[in-house]
Design a protein around this motif. Structure first.
Motif, PDB file in Angstrom:
ATOM      1  N   ARG A  94       1.346  13.150  -0.397  1.00 36.20           N
ATOM      2  CA  ARG A  94       1.102  11.942  -1.176  1.00 36.20           C
ATOM      3  C   ARG A  94       1.921  10.779  -0.611  1.00 36.20           C
ATOM      4  NH1 ARG A  94      -1.566   9.517  -5.954  1.00 36.20           N
ATOM      5  NH2 ARG A  94      -0.529   7.513  -6.003  1.00 36.20           N
ATOM      6  N   LEU A  95       3.161  11.052  -0.189  1.00 39.83           N
ATOM      7  CA  LEU A  95       3.978  10.008   0.429  1.00 39.83           C
ATOM      8  C   LEU A  95       3.351   9.535   1.733  1.00 39.83           C
ATOM      9  CD1 LEU A  95       6.481   8.251   0.882  1.00 39.83           C
ATOM     10  CD2 LEU A  95       7.680  10.299   1.701  1.00 39.83           C
ATOM     11  N   ILE A  96       2.870  10.455   2.550  1.00 34.17           N
ATOM     12  CA  ILE A  96       2.253  10.061   3.831  1.00 34.17           C
ATOM     13  C   ILE A  96       0.984   9.264   3.590  1.00 34.17           C
ATOM     14  CG2 ILE A  96       0.966  11.086   5.772  1.00 34.17           C
ATOM     15  CD1 ILE A  96       3.393  12.963   6.137  1.00 34.17           C
ATOM     16  N   TRP A  97       0.190   9.638   2.595  1.00 31.59           N
ATOM     17  CA  TRP A  97      -0.979   8.821   2.227  1.00 31.59           C
ATOM     18  C   TRP A  97      -0.528   7.418   1.821  1.00 31.59           C
ATOM     19  CZ3 TRP A  97      -2.226   6.755  -2.690  1.00 31.59           C
ATOM     20  CH2 TRP A  97      -3.495   6.159  -2.770  1.00 31.59           C
ATOM     21  N   THR A  98       0.555   7.323   1.052  1.00 31.69           N
ATOM     22  CA  THR A  98       1.064   6.023   0.620  1.00 31.69           C
ATOM     23  C   THR A  98       1.522   5.199   1.816  1.00 31.69           C
ATOM     24  OG1 THR A  98       1.771   7.035  -1.470  1.00 31.69           O
ATOM     25  CG2 THR A  98       2.667   4.868  -0.948  1.00 31.69           C
ATOM     26  N   LEU A  99       2.169   5.846   2.780  1.00 33.93           N
ATOM     27  CA  LEU A  99       2.575   5.133   3.998  1.00 33.93           C
ATOM     28  C   LEU A  99       1.349   4.607   4.741  1.00 33.93           C
ATOM     29  CD1 LEU A  99       5.436   7.491   5.248  1.00 33.93           C
ATOM     30  CD2 LEU A  99       5.705   5.202   4.265  1.00 33.93           C
ATOM     31  N   ASP A 100       0.276   5.396   4.806  1.00 36.01           N
ATOM     32  CA  ASP A 100      -0.962   4.907   5.417  1.00 36.01           C
ATOM     33  C   ASP A 100      -1.472   3.674   4.677  1.00 36.01           C
ATOM     34  OD1 ASP A 100      -1.179   6.696   7.516  1.00 36.01           O
ATOM     35  OD2 ASP A 100      -2.595   8.032   6.509  1.00 36.01           O
ATOM     36  N   VAL A 101      -1.406   3.727   3.353  1.00 40.91           N
ATOM     37  CA  VAL A 101      -1.918   2.641   2.527  1.00 40.91           C
ATOM     38  C   VAL A 101      -1.136   1.342   2.762  1.00 40.91           C
ATOM     39  CG1 VAL A 101      -2.070   1.860   0.120  1.00 40.91           C
ATOM     40  CG2 VAL A 101      -2.965   4.102   0.753  1.00 40.91           C
ATOM     41  N   ILE A 102       0.163   1.460   3.055  1.00 35.16           N
ATOM     42  CA  ILE A 102       0.956   0.238   3.298  1.00 35.16           C
ATOM     43  C   ILE A 102       1.047  -0.087   4.789  1.00 35.16           C
ATOM     44  CG2 ILE A 102       2.262   0.588   1.171  1.00 35.16           C
ATOM     45  CD1 ILE A 102       4.683   1.363   2.930  1.00 35.16           C
ATOM     46  N   GLY A 103       0.304   0.670   5.613  1.00 34.01           N
ATOM     47  CA  GLY A 103       0.229   0.351   7.039  1.00 34.01           C
ATOM     48  C   GLY A 103       1.370   0.871   7.888  1.00 34.01           C
ATOM     49  N   HIS A 104       2.154   1.821   7.363  1.00 37.53           N
ATOM     50  CA  HIS A 104       3.258   2.404   8.142  1.00 37.53           C
ATOM     51  C   HIS A 104       2.821   3.789   8.623  1.00 37.53           C
ATOM     52  CE1 HIS A 104       7.601   2.749   9.224  1.00 37.53           C
ATOM     53  NE2 HIS A 104       7.293   4.040   9.192  1.00 37.53           N
ATOM     54  N   ARG A 105       2.567   3.906   9.921  1.00 36.73           N
ATOM     55  CA  ARG A 105       2.001   5.161  10.440  1.00 36.73           C
ATOM     56  C   ARG A 105       2.937   5.871  11.408  1.00 36.73           C
ATOM     57  NH1 ARG A 105      -2.099   1.688   9.328  1.00 36.73           N
ATOM     58  NH2 ARG A 105      -3.605   2.542   7.837  1.00 36.73           N
ATOM     59  N   ASN A 106       4.200   5.599  11.281  1.00 34.08           N
ATOM     60  CA  ASN A 106       5.212   6.216  12.144  1.00 34.08           C
ATOM     61  C   ASN A 106       5.942   7.272  11.302  1.00 34.08           C
ATOM     62  OD1 ASN A 106       6.853   6.665  14.320  1.00 34.08           O
ATOM     63  ND2 ASN A 106       8.117   4.845  14.017  1.00 34.08           N
ATOM     64  N   TYR A 107       5.374   8.496  11.253  1.00 33.88           N
ATOM     65  CA  TYR A 107       5.904   9.501  10.336  1.00 33.88           C
ATOM     66  C   TYR A 107       5.606  10.915  10.824  1.00 33.88           C
ATOM     67  CZ  TYR A 107       1.042   8.976   8.764  1.00 33.88           C
ATOM     68  OH  TYR A 107      -0.325   8.867   8.730  1.00 33.88           O
ATOM     69  N   ALA A 139       1.367  -5.227   2.299  1.00 34.46           N
ATOM     70  CA  ALA A 139      -0.059  -5.527   2.143  1.00 34.46           C
ATOM     71  C   ALA A 139      -0.796  -4.196   2.136  1.00 34.46           C
ATOM     72  CB  ALA A 139      -0.553  -6.403   3.289  1.00 34.46           C
ATOM     73  N   ILE A 140      -1.801  -4.089   1.306  1.00 36.19           N
ATOM     74  CA  ILE A 140      -2.528  -2.822   1.157  1.00 36.19           C
ATOM     75  C   ILE A 140      -3.626  -2.719   2.203  1.00 36.19           C
ATOM     76  CG2 ILE A 140      -3.980  -1.450  -0.389  1.00 36.19           C
ATOM     77  CD1 ILE A 140      -1.032  -1.659  -1.242  1.00 36.19           C
ATOM     78  N   ASP A 141      -3.646  -1.570   2.898  1.00 39.52           N
ATOM     79  CA  ASP A 141      -4.715  -1.241   3.832  1.00 39.52           C
ATOM     80  C   ASP A 141      -5.657  -0.287   3.107  1.00 39.52           C
ATOM     81  OD1 ASP A 141      -6.377  -0.222   5.760  1.00 39.52           O
ATOM     82  OD2 ASP A 141      -4.821   0.087   7.262  1.00 39.52           O
ATOM     83  N   SER A 142      -6.830  -0.766   2.750  1.00 38.79           N
ATOM     84  CA  SER A 142      -7.727   0.010   1.882  1.00 38.79           C
ATOM     85  C   SER A 142      -8.485   1.118   2.608  1.00 38.79           C
ATOM     86  CB  SER A 142      -8.733  -0.927   1.206  1.00 38.79           C
ATOM     87  OG  SER A 142      -9.507  -1.590   2.190  1.00 38.79           O
ATOM     88  N   LEU A 143      -8.311   1.245   3.932  1.00 43.10           N
ATOM     89  CA  LEU A 143      -9.055   2.261   4.678  1.00 43.10           C
ATOM     90  C   LEU A 143      -8.785   3.672   4.181  1.00 43.10           C
ATOM     91  CD1 LEU A 143      -9.001   1.148   8.426  1.00 43.10           C
ATOM     92  CD2 LEU A 143     -10.989   1.361   6.909  1.00 43.10           C
ATOM     93  N   SER A 238      -4.141  18.231   1.057  1.00 40.06           N
ATOM     94  CA  SER A 238      -5.426  18.298   1.769  1.00 40.06           C
ATOM     95  C   SER A 238      -5.592  17.078   2.678  1.00 40.06           C
ATOM     96  CB  SER A 238      -6.602  18.432   0.788  1.00 40.06           C
ATOM     97  OG  SER A 238      -6.514  17.517  -0.276  1.00 40.06           O
ATOM     98  N   TYR A 239      -5.165  15.913   2.207  1.00 46.30           N
ATOM     99  CA  TYR A 239      -5.188  14.708   3.037  1.00 46.30           C
ATOM    100  C   TYR A 239      -4.307  14.903   4.272  1.00 46.30           C
ATOM    101  CZ  TYR A 239      -4.611   9.797   4.382  1.00 46.30           C
ATOM    102  OH  TYR A 239      -4.575   8.618   5.085  1.00 46.30           O
ATOM    103  N   LEU A 240      -3.091  15.408   4.049  1.00 43.62           N
ATOM    104  CA  LEU A 240      -2.152  15.623   5.148  1.00 43.62           C
ATOM    105  C   LEU A 240      -2.705  16.621   6.161  1.00 43.62           C
ATOM    106  CD1 LEU A 240       0.608  15.455   6.540  1.00 43.62           C
ATOM    107  CD2 LEU A 240       1.484  17.084   4.844  1.00 43.62           C
ATOM    108  N   LEU A 241      -3.284  17.716   5.691  1.00 43.38           N
ATOM    109  CA  LEU A 241      -3.841  18.704   6.622  1.00 43.38           C
ATOM    110  C   LEU A 241      -4.900  18.072   7.511  1.00 43.38           C
ATOM    111  CD1 LEU A 241      -4.215  21.590   7.714  1.00 43.38           C
ATOM    112  CD2 LEU A 241      -5.941  21.911   5.916  1.00 43.38           C
ATOM    113  N   MET A 242      -5.775  17.270   6.927  1.00 41.90           N
ATOM    114  CA  MET A 242      -6.818  16.639   7.745  1.00 41.90           C
ATOM    115  C   MET A 242      -6.227  15.660   8.754  1.00 41.90           C
ATOM    116  SD  MET A 242     -10.111  16.243   5.203  1.00 41.90           S
ATOM    117  CE  MET A 242      -9.251  15.493   3.829  1.00 41.90           C
ATOM    118  N   LYS A 243      -5.154  14.982   8.372  1.00 43.48           N
ATOM    119  CA  LYS A 243      -4.453  14.135   9.350  1.00 43.48           C
ATOM    120  C   LYS A 243      -3.949  14.983  10.522  1.00 43.48           C
ATOM    121  CE  LYS A 243      -2.927  10.368   8.939  1.00 43.48           C
ATOM    122  NZ  LYS A 243      -3.335   8.986   9.321  1.00 43.48           N
ATOM    123  N   ILE A 244      -3.336  16.109  10.208  1.00 40.25           N
ATOM    124  CA  ILE A 244      -2.786  16.986  11.238  1.00 40.25           C
ATOM    125  C   ILE A 244      -3.893  17.530  12.129  1.00 40.25           C
ATOM    126  CG2 ILE A 244      -1.626  19.222  11.597  1.00 40.25           C
ATOM    127  CD1 ILE A 244      -0.027  18.536   8.968  1.00 40.25           C
TER     128      ILE A 244
END
Length: 281
Positions: A94-107, A139-143, A238-244
């Protein structure tokens, strides 16, 4: 740092534990954080990742709340976040999804989280860490976000798959945690607990086997996948697994069943949904 993997093992983190650009974020319970956490880890209470407004308590917090949260933990654009929890990956996801939402993808996600770290004898501490606050202008990234209005009219689209990460009892409508029970029409059920290897310190199960299971169910990387549970906590994993696994088009439905099941007009199915493998001619 740019080459650090998304799925990070405990031995890898142990080697880079004191890197100044590292921000370790612990989404365990407050009690577990107080008793033992990874040295340097900063605590985020799971409730801080959700808006908390009934009935859809899992919706994203306000931008103001997100600014306060990520300022408090000291996030900067070049910070490499390591996320972990004490339950096998739901809150960390859930935290990693939130980081995606705020545009921080270094995790990265620490595979197995606190369980694996402690079970394997790595150091821990009890003192709470409070980094210097940082300035945030989120800023929210809605993708990465699925809203009900985005997909309610697309449930028959074969390029869309909905992964319901709740229990089978919730999916079938036998266990009801909202005004109405059941599932989104066409949604595919795979309980988030099926992703966790309890015999390997709460790490993810073998990725090749998990990918084969997703393919068998029709949750394939060529589709847009929307995942949800009751509050988009379990579906954090499940979101995290699909990212991986490298899925290119995934979204978290943060309203989840707390929203869908409490609206009178949403379509709902109950019982088991026939899986693609059972529909072959």
């Amino acid at each position: 740092m740019k080459d650090w993997p998304l799925l990070l093992e405990t031995t890898q983190l142990a080697e880079m534990l004191y890197d100044p650009k590292l921000l370790i974020l612990d989404t365990s319970s407050a009690a577990n954080y107080a008793e033992h956490h990874i040295p340097g880890a900063v605590h985020i209470a799971p409730s801080e990742l959700q808006g908390g407004i009934k009935p859809a308590v899992g919706k994203l917090p306000s931008i103001e709340a997100l600014n306060i949260l990520f300022a408090k933990v000291g996030l900067t654009p070049d910070t490499h976040v390591v996320a972990y929890d004490d339950e096998g990956g739901g809150w960390a996801g859930r935290l990693i999804w939130t980081l995606d939402v705020i545009g921080h993808r270094n995790y990265s996600y620490l595979n197995g989280g606190l369980h694996a770290w402690l079970d394997e004898g790595h150091p821990s501490e009890q003192v709470a860490n409070h980094p210097a606050p940082t300035k945030q202008d989120i800023a929210i990234d809605s993708l990465a976000i699925a809203e009900i209005e985005d997909f309610i009219s697309m449930l028959d689209n074969n390029q869309l798959a909905i992964w319901d990460a709740r229990s089978a009892e919730e999916y079938r409508g036998e266990k009801v945690l909202a005004q109405r029970g059941g599932h989104i029409p066409g949604a595919i059920n795979l309980d988030w607990l099926e992703l966790i290897d309890r015999n390997n310190h709460m790490r993810l199960k073998d990725l090749t086997s998990l990918q084969a299971k997703l393919n068998e169910l029709g949750i394939t990387a060529d589709k847009t996948i929307i995942t949800h549970c009751q509050t988009h906590h379990r579906s954090g994993l499940s979101y995290l697994l699909m990212k991986i696994l490298g899925y290119p088009h995934i979204k978290g439905y943060h309203g989840s069943w707390g929203e869908w099941g409490n609206i009178d007009t949403t379509p709902i199915e109950t019982g088991d949904h026939p899986q693609p493998s059972a529909q072959k001619p």
